[in-house]
Design a protein around this motif. Sequence first.
Motif, PDB file in Angstrom:
ATOM      1  N   LYS A  78      -8.540  67.306  12.052  1.00  0.00           N
ATOM      2  CA  LYS A  78      -7.622  67.976  11.585  1.00  0.00           C
ATOM      3  C   LYS A  78      -7.586  67.100  10.195  1.00  0.00           C
ATOM      4  O   LYS A  78      -6.232  67.908   9.331  1.00  0.00           O
ATOM      5  N   ASP A  79      -7.640  65.872   9.918  1.00  0.00           N
ATOM      6  CA  ASP A  79      -7.567  65.921   7.805  1.00  0.00           C
ATOM      7  C   ASP A  79      -8.427  66.190   6.918  1.00  0.00           C
ATOM      8  O   ASP A  79      -8.360  65.513   6.176  1.00  0.00           O
ATOM      9  N   ASN A  80      -9.350  66.785   7.438  1.00  0.00           N
ATOM     10  CA  ASN A  80     -10.484  67.141   6.858  1.00  0.00           C
ATOM     11  C   ASN A  80     -10.550  69.002   6.311  1.00  0.00           C
ATOM     12  O   ASN A  80     -11.904  69.518   6.782  1.00  0.00           O
ATOM     13  N   PRO A  81      -9.717  70.004   6.552  1.00  0.00           N
ATOM     14  CA  PRO A  81      -9.586  71.217   6.203  1.00  0.00           C
ATOM     15  C   PRO A  81     -10.669  71.823   6.047  1.00  0.00           C
ATOM     16  O   PRO A  81     -11.435  72.788   6.387  1.00  0.00           O
ATOM     17  N   ALA A  82     -11.004  70.968   4.470  1.00  0.00           N
ATOM     18  CA  ALA A  82     -11.921  71.879   3.860  1.00  0.00           C
ATOM     19  C   ALA A  82     -13.266  71.958   4.051  1.00  0.00           C
ATOM     20  O   ALA A  82     -14.054  72.245   3.518  1.00  0.00           O
ATOM     21  N   ILE A 119     -16.908  60.712  21.660  1.00  0.00           N
ATOM     22  CA  ILE A 119     -17.590  61.694  20.434  1.00  0.00           C
ATOM     23  C   ILE A 119     -16.000  62.785  19.622  1.00  0.00           C
ATOM     24  O   ILE A 119     -15.704  62.286  17.983  1.00  0.00           O
ATOM     25  N   VAL A 120     -15.292  63.121  20.361  1.00  0.00           N
ATOM     26  CA  VAL A 120     -14.072  63.738  19.886  1.00  0.00           C
ATOM     27  C   VAL A 120     -13.166  62.580  19.067  1.00  0.00           C
ATOM     28  O   VAL A 120     -12.422  62.801  18.228  1.00  0.00           O
ATOM     29  N   PRO A 121     -12.436  60.719  20.182  1.00  0.00           N
ATOM     30  CA  PRO A 121     -11.563  60.639  19.906  1.00  0.00           C
ATOM     31  C   PRO A 121     -12.428  59.548  18.309  1.00  0.00           C
ATOM     32  O   PRO A 121     -11.394  59.186  17.292  1.00  0.00           O
ATOM     33  N   LEU A 122     -13.501  59.480  18.318  1.00  0.00           N
ATOM     34  CA  LEU A 122     -14.098  59.017  17.236  1.00  0.00           C
ATOM     35  C   LEU A 122     -14.396  60.052  15.868  1.00  0.00           C
ATOM     36  O   LEU A 122     -13.989  59.670  14.084  1.00  0.00           O
ATOM     37  N   ILE A 123     -14.588  61.458  16.374  1.00  0.00           N
ATOM     38  CA  ILE A 123     -14.535  62.312  14.754  1.00  0.00           C
ATOM     39  C   ILE A 123     -12.574  62.260  14.229  1.00  0.00           C
ATOM     40  O   ILE A 123     -12.041  62.137  13.524  1.00  0.00           O
ATOM     41  N   SER A 124     -11.731  62.186  15.376  1.00  0.00           N
ATOM     42  CA  SER A 124     -10.724  61.496  15.026  1.00  0.00           C
ATOM     43  C   SER A 124      -9.952  60.890  14.370  1.00  0.00           C
ATOM     44  O   SER A 124      -8.797  60.712  13.701  1.00  0.00           O
ATOM     45  N   ALA A 125     -10.146  60.157  14.780  1.00  0.00           N
ATOM     46  CA  ALA A 125     -10.190  58.200  14.368  1.00  0.00           C
ATOM     47  C   ALA A 125     -10.372  58.410  12.539  1.00  0.00           C
ATOM     48  O   ALA A 125     -10.142  57.974  12.181  1.00  0.00           O
ATOM     49  N   GLY A 126     -12.030  58.906  12.115  1.00  0.00           N
ATOM     50  CA  GLY A 126     -11.963  59.426  10.926  1.00  0.00           C
ATOM     51  C   GLY A 126     -12.702  57.531  10.739  1.00  0.00           C
ATOM     52  O   GLY A 126     -12.648  56.738  11.618  1.00  0.00           O
ATOM     53  N   GLY A 127     -13.713  58.087   9.686  1.00  0.00           N
ATOM     54  CA  GLY A 127     -14.391  56.107   8.993  1.00  0.00           C
ATOM     55  C   GLY A 127     -15.905  56.239   9.620  1.00  0.00           C
ATOM     56  O   GLY A 127     -16.289  55.642   8.972  1.00  0.00           O
ATOM     57  N   LYS A 128     -16.418  56.928  10.531  1.00  0.00           N
ATOM     58  CA  LYS A 128     -17.330  56.594  11.008  1.00  0.00           C
ATOM     59  C   LYS A 128     -18.401  57.518  11.382  1.00  0.00           C
ATOM     60  O   LYS A 128     -19.218  57.679  10.957  1.00  0.00           O
TER      61      LYS A 128
END
Length: 288
Positions: free
Chosen positions: A256-260, A119-128
């Motif tokens: 980390k790409d979604n601070p908002a 899950i952590v790698p999935l969130i880090s990669a984005g798109g899913k």
Amino acid sequence: MKKKLSMLAAGALMVAALGMFGCSSGDPATQPADNNSSANSTAPDNSAAANNDDAAVGGEIVLVNDGKLTIAASLDFPPFENLNTDGEAEGFEVDLMKAICDEMGLECNYLPSTKFDTIVPLISAGGKADVGVSGFTVTPERAKEIDFTDVIMDINQGVAVMKDSGITSVDQLEGKKIGAQSGTTGYEWALENVEGAEVLAFDEMTGVFAALQSGQVDAVAADLPVVQYYVLNAYQDAEVIAEVPTGEQYAIVVSKDNPALTKALNEAIAKLKADGTYDQLTQKWFGA
């Protein structure tokens, strides 16, 4: 086959556990599975993810699917998240995420159950998925890959054995086989703190307890409320022999790409704690 566990009696057993409640790798940071299908699954909109960088720079919330908060979770972690007999996600964190989504004006969209340590790698990669919510303990290692929201619960570890094992304390686990879910703080604790133990990793908590009952492992290490739930509801021939005061904290995992999005989630969490909704949910699921 994954067991579908009922939530009956979860409230009564968790009174002692409340106030010490987080799953899953290492010491808390200062910043606060072979799977079945879950409820509300929707295919990701990759066009939304493609605009991630521009939107993040502009301070806008980026969502995989417009109007929905898409959530990745390992849905075998009761009483926090689990699939009920109707195949729908339920649990404390499920209700909390629904309340957060209501506060943010979003639909709550759970993906099919996802292997915990992916899950952590999935969130880090984005798109899913937009967030990961599956009893995630805040740790410095994870914080290098993703951002955490403010803390949503405190927790300790628990150890369970079969009642006829003759094991009554953690000291007796030296050189024994200990089962834990892959990528969790239970696994890390056993590896680092039980001398000579062979720690076996399993994709799902159901597999961990099945291994205990079959004699494949001598003990189980996992978050205390989860251990207590499984022992009370599905493995009455097992018992909890120890609470390990690890002082962990749960939080929601965000890219980390979604601070908002992290900011908006924190605002919603703060409001739910202030208006009493959070306390109502802890009373519902833990009886305190």
